[in-house]
Design a protein around this motif. Structure first.
Motif, short mmCIF file in Angstrom:
data_model
loop_
_atom_site.label_atom_id
_atom_site.label_comp_id
_atom_site.label_asym_id
_atom_site.label_seq_id
_atom_site.Cartn_x
_atom_site.Cartn_y
_atom_site.Cartn_z
N LEU A 154 40.45 39.99 31.17
CA LEU A 154 39.84 41.15 31.73
C LEU A 154 39.54 40.45 33.18
O LEU A 154 40.34 40.87 34.83
CB LEU A 154 38.97 41.77 31.74
CG LEU A 154 38.93 43.55 32.77
CD1 LEU A 154 40.20 44.10 32.57
CD2 LEU A 154 38.15 44.34 31.50
N CYS A 155 38.56 39.61 33.29
CA CYS A 155 38.20 38.71 34.69
C CYS A 155 39.11 38.09 35.10
O CYS A 155 39.15 38.11 37.08
CB CYS A 155 36.75 38.61 34.24
SG CYS A 155 35.44 38.61 33.04
N PHE A 176 31.53 40.62 41.77
CA PHE A 176 30.59 40.59 40.30
C PHE A 176 29.48 39.97 39.51
O PHE A 176 28.98 40.16 38.47
CB PHE A 176 32.09 40.56 39.71
CG PHE A 176 32.89 42.25 39.14
CD1 PHE A 176 32.39 43.09 38.55
CD2 PHE A 176 33.98 42.27 39.91
CE1 PHE A 176 32.78 44.30 38.98
CE2 PHE A 176 35.07 43.47 39.85
CZ PHE A 176 34.47 44.72 39.27
N VAL A 177 29.91 38.65 40.29
CA VAL A 177 29.30 37.54 39.96
C VAL A 177 28.89 36.72 40.65
O VAL A 177 28.04 35.51 40.15
CB VAL A 177 30.04 36.19 38.86
CG1 VAL A 177 30.83 36.32 37.37
CG2 VAL A 177 31.48 35.54 39.80
N ALA A 227 27.45 31.34 42.18
CA ALA A 227 28.19 31.07 40.76
C ALA A 227 29.86 30.67 40.77
O ALA A 227 29.90 29.91 39.82
CB ALA A 227 27.77 32.54 40.04
N LEU A 228 30.19 31.70 41.95
CA LEU A 228 31.72 31.10 41.95
C LEU A 228 31.77 29.71 42.53
O LEU A 228 32.89 29.22 42.37
CB LEU A 228 32.86 32.24 43.24
CG LEU A 228 32.94 32.96 42.37
CD1 LEU A 228 33.84 34.10 43.15
CD2 LEU A 228 33.77 32.62 41.34
N ALA A 242 31.54 33.99 34.99
CA ALA A 242 31.87 33.11 36.36
C ALA A 242 32.71 32.17 36.18
O ALA A 242 33.76 32.41 37.45
CB ALA A 242 30.65 32.18 36.81
N VAL A 243 33.58 31.42 35.23
CA VAL A 243 34.32 30.65 35.00
C VAL A 243 35.67 31.50 34.64
O VAL A 243 36.27 31.02 35.46
CB VAL A 243 33.87 29.52 33.87
CG1 VAL A 243 35.61 28.62 33.23
CG2 VAL A 243 33.13 28.56 33.37
N SER A 244 35.76 32.34 34.09
CA SER A 244 36.87 33.56 33.88
C SER A 244 37.22 33.94 35.26
O SER A 244 38.44 33.92 35.57
CB SER A 244 36.53 34.73 32.83
OG SER A 244 36.48 34.06 31.82
#
Length: 233
Positions: A108-109, A124-125, A129-130, A158-160
């Motif tokens: 979903l992410c 979102f994150v 984080a990105l 964040a990885v997703s």
């Protein structure tokens, strides 16, 4: 081409508008979302277990939905659900449930970033984080997701989101995520099943996390050395 682009944009905007309207104008949706945020922020495994259990036969489905909700509403903690699942369903079925829920949340992410781009992911994150995830992807390339999934202190969500902003295919994303998250899911599930029996659970959690970190760092070191050898040639 222009018509297709416009149609695609309209679909994205329409879906986003639907979600916003549901939250703003449907009291049940608004109340449920706020309740879930409070539930996660309590960091109470027992309360989470009782909440999932209260849905009876639908409890496994609710657990999957909770894991997906947690993924979108980062940084809500996922380990609360993993522990609760194992406590409620046993470590084996709990692990399968937690692993499946995490996979659905990750997909979903990934697609939110693919469809709505970096601005949405940052909402979102967060930008920081990105940015950290970007550096990780730049350094490790196709191995980035696998290493990041193994390290418990790197944000799963964040990885997703970051992966969705890259050229990494869905298949590569799925196998890396599936394998990478498996060790932590099993360890947390075994601990979760015994949460009401072990008087020194805190010590076991620390040992389990330490073992996961040691394993992840070993994999990371191996990949680093592999990269150096390639560069030397």
């Amino acid at each position: 081409m222009i018509l297709t682009l416009k149609k695609s944009t309209l679909i994205k905007l329409g879906f986003l508008l639907l979600i916003i309207c549901l939250y703003l104008f449907v009291p049940q949706v608004n109340t449920t979302v706020k309740k879930l945020v409070v539930l996660f922020s309590m960091l109470d495994i027992s309360t989470m277990k009782e909440y999932i259990k209260s849905f009876g036969a639908w409890a496994p489905v609710v657990s999957l939905v909770l894991m997906m909700f947690q993924s979108i509403a980062a940084p809500l903690p996922a380990f609360i659900i993993t522990f609760a699942n194992a406590w409620l369903f046993g470590w084996f079925f709990g692990a399968i449930l937690s692993w499946s829920g995490a996979m659905l949340g990750a997909i979903l992410c990934y697609y939110i970033s693919k469809l709505y781009g970096r601005p949405a992911a940052e909402k979102f994150v967060g930008k920081k984080a990105l940015d950290i995830s970007d550096k990780f992807f730049n350094k490790y390339g196709p191995y980035a997701i696998l290493i990041a999934r193994l390290l418990p202190f790197i944000s799963f969500d964040a990885v997703s989101y970051a992966a969705g902003l890259t050229s990494i295919s869905l298949w590569s994303f799925l196998w890396s995520t599936g394998i990478g998250q498996l060790p932590a899911t099993i360890v947390y599930s075994v601990l979760g099943q015994n949460i009401d029996k072990a008087s020194k659970l805190g010590l076991w959690v620390i040992c389990g996390v330490a073992a996961l970190i040691a394993f992840a760092l070993a994999v990371k070191k191996y990949i680093d050395e592999k990269h150096k050898n390639k560069q030397n040639f």
